[in-house]
Scaffold this active site. Sequence first.
Site, PDB file in Angstrom:
ATOM      1  N   ILE A  24      24.502   0.531 -10.619  1.00  0.00           N
ATOM      2  CA  ILE A  24      23.940   1.621 -11.421  1.00  0.00           C
ATOM      3  C   ILE A  24      24.266   2.991 -10.843  1.00  0.00           C
ATOM      4  O   ILE A  24      24.102   3.995 -11.524  1.00  0.00           O
ATOM      5  CB  ILE A  24      22.416   1.464 -11.575  1.00  0.00           C
ATOM      6  N   ASP A 141      18.071  16.094   2.072  1.00  0.00           N
ATOM      7  CA  ASP A 141      19.133  15.929   1.065  1.00  0.00           C
ATOM      8  C   ASP A 141      18.562  16.163  -0.338  1.00  0.00           C
ATOM      9  O   ASP A 141      18.771  15.357  -1.248  1.00  0.00           O
ATOM     10  CB  ASP A 141      19.750  14.531   1.178  1.00  0.00           C
TER      11      ASP A 141
END
Length: 634
Positions: A24, A141
């Site tokens: 995915i 991040d």
Amino acid sequence: MTSTAADPLVGRLLDARYELERVIASGGMATVYLGMDLRLERRVAVKVMRSELAADPGFVRRFAAEARAAAALSHPDVVSVMDQGRDGPVVFLVMEFVAGRTLREVLETRGRLSAPEAAQVMEHVLSALGAAHRAGIVHRDVKPENVLMADDGRVKVADFGLARAISAAASTRTMSSIAGTVSYLSPEQVETGTGDARSDVYAAGILLFELLTGEKPYVGDSPMSVVYQHVHSTVPAPSSRVSGVPEAADRLVEVATRRDPAERPADATALLALLTRSGLAEARGRTGDPVDATLVAPAATAAGLAAAPTARPVHKPATAGPAAAPARTAPRLPGRRRRRGLGWVLAAVVLAAAAGLGFWAWYAGSGPGAATTVPSLLTLSQPQAEAKAKAAGLTVAVAGSRFDESAAAGTVISTQPGPGAQARKSATVQVVLSKGRERLKVPALDGTDGSKAATVLAQSGLSPGTVTQRYSEDVPGGKVVSTDPAAGSPLKRGTAVAVVVSKGPAPVPVPSLVGTTARDAAAALTSAGLKGSSSEAFSSTVAKGVVISQKPDRGTALRRGSTVSYVVSKGPDLVRVPAVTGISEQSASSALRAAGFQVTVERQPHFGVLLGRVVRATPSGMQPRGSTITITVF
């Protein structure tokens, strides 16, 4: 981004539990698969790290530690970490599966969001980051790819803490291996390779800029040029790129992306407070219009967010007005005396007003009520922090202490208000001091039941590691022989401790005893750690004092201390030969056989006549039972 190429892991079962159905998403560090947890029968997202990272033992160790920390973070706006493990060369992380799109995909479709929409998304992002910061976890991040927009309207942030493990595997100082996307890196991450909660605040400010404008603040021909702009440039106001962006949104971006981390909000919770006070999220239906709300900064980040309210002018009362009213109510006096009294009243009013105005000017300008900027006290010792705060007209109070992996014991790790905030002089700054690195001692487990070792380690704040078994001559079976690290070693909370459990003494092989003397047999058993049980038996083939047989046979493995039985020869069974001379052949044979001998007969005629009497039996005396006796018959 889904993969169109065949993936060798699709269809594989990891850890006999997670079946990988399809790819995915895929990135530079990992590939994410839609999976099925066969044990609990639920959909999960399985992140599989790249093989070059999985081959690094140091990375695997850090990855597991960060995963454990992220798993402990429970918040509705955080993608839950459910499991972490390794199946052969495959290192993986199991996470909550969120059906929907990433915020990056939303931006690619929409271009940009309205100010209320952007603010509502940021409320969830900052709430998730704030929970992580309170738990001591820095995301490192923050970017649209790590913000998931669920089909049911939920907003969730993924990949908490995992950037630390990845950045440790490759230096953050090189553009080829820098952790996180360069568009969201704070200046301190670029310059020093490290970051804290304020680095996440910076990335959140860049994210808000991108949501409002549909573009990143810095672009360049190479990552290095973008990094250079982060360090040396000021992030532009979103309204300079897109008209109609509210001023309050410009202020939020400006405060969150200041190059000096000491001038930013201390963490995501502080930035969320500013966002809440701005009213941007409530301004529904007015996309593109400036939000009619003034940002009132919390103590942590008030500086620069909103202009100080203009002081309302203080007017001295006019002589005619105030003087006229008392004149109408005062008792009538002779003319000069009444005018003199009226003058004193006017003078008193003017002096009082002037004194009050002067006091207020002093109080608000340079006295205790004057505004001052809270200096950065982070990393300072308590005396240093008190001295620096005093120079700014502030006092320091210790609000508590907590363990910190990076700050030295006794130094300041957080303040309230935070660095750069506006405060009244004489206000108190609450500081939290570092207790240094938390280190827990490995408990003494030697000699305890191996089945209880895991419980004792967990109660001590450590994690049970691998359990191995080995033979021990000194420690009974089932008891702990040793731990690695050893008892008393200082370890970080959650560190795994390996345990060795005794299998008891090692088995020993039975020595060969047959053919040896009884004395040598006993010595051989003692040397092997075994016991002996001897018996005796006659033997016509084995010399007296020599072992005839043993049980069990040689080479058999026995626990130390076991018993070995052996038989020692008594030599042949000697029997006295009966006296048979002078009796008949038949009587002699019967007597000899009754005594246990075999009989042979030699006949010699006497003068040609057989008399049938035994004249000699040989051999005589003591002879082995079963031996042959020869009788001579005349």
